[in-house]
Design an enzyme around this catalytic site. Structure first.
Site: not given
Length: 221
Positions: A158, A188, A92
């Site tokens: 995300k 996400k 991430d």
């Protein structure tokens, strides 16, 4: 949604300046017990996660350029290479929000794509999620960066690091879902999701994965 189905959508997360190895091991044990999709913690503990999660279906995840995102691309690439060689299966990474504010599209594209290209360079398949820190962006900036994340080849966009003034919002998740109706970029949601109701609402809004530090409490609530 049944608990076992929800568990498979949760990234069980431990991020902070003062975490320790025992806490990481505990997160790994919880993930195996509850069937969470992954455990995410700082790069320093990737090898610990690999050892603790060996033989399970739980994925090993870590962060890149975290939490500010404005380290240079070369540093992010080296951080990613080290994490992948240590055994990370998901990364991430935080975008360079300063570059986005400057509308430097080429820089943002390269920042993401240089890590995407590691799949071929290292002959290693991994999932890349790009954190946009949505609370710092207006809708036009979110649309702009969403397009760049998709074009650069990432797997997920995300919402948040969890370290800014606020985390995921239903409005942003819905916006991202609308923007990605016709492509395969997944979403996400993370930051401030602390109850089962929160998690289910994010999924209903369009999230494919949820990042939480309180996965056990969510499943047991």
């Amino acid at each position: 949604m049944e608990n076992h189905e929800l568990s498979k959508m949760l990234d069980h997360t431990l991020l902070g300046q003062d975490i320790n190895k025992n806490q990481v091991i505990n997160k790994c044990n919880e993930a195996k017990e509850y069937g969470f999709y992954s455990v995410f913690t700082v790069p320093y503990y990737v090898k610990t996660m690999v050892d603790e999660l060996k033989g399970s279906n739980v994925k090993v995840g870590t962060v890149v350029g975290f939490p500010l995102g404005n380290t240079n691309t070369e540093s992010k690439v080296q951080e990613a290479i080290k994490a992948l060689k240590d055994g990370a299966e998901e990364l991430d990474m935080v975008i360079n929000i300063s570059a986005l504010k400057d509308h430097d599209r080429d820089y943002i594209f390269k920042d993401i794509n240089e890590i995407v290209k590691l799949k071929d360079k290292l002959d290693q398949d991994f999932i890349l999620k790009v954190i946009i820190e949505s609370c710092l962006l207006d809708p036009e900036e979110i649309e702009e960066v969403n397009k760049l994340v998709y074009e650069a080849g990432a797997d997920y966009i995300k919402t948040s690091t969890g370290f800014a003034e606020s985390g995921a919002s239903l409005e942003v998740v819905k916006l991202l879902a609308d923007l990605n109706t016709d492509n395969d970029l997944k979403i996400k949601a993370s930051g401030g999701i602390r109850t089962k109701e929160d998690a289910l609402a994010m999924i209903k809004a369009g999230a494919d994965r949820i990042g939480v530090s309180s996965g056990v409490q969510i499943i047991n609530s």
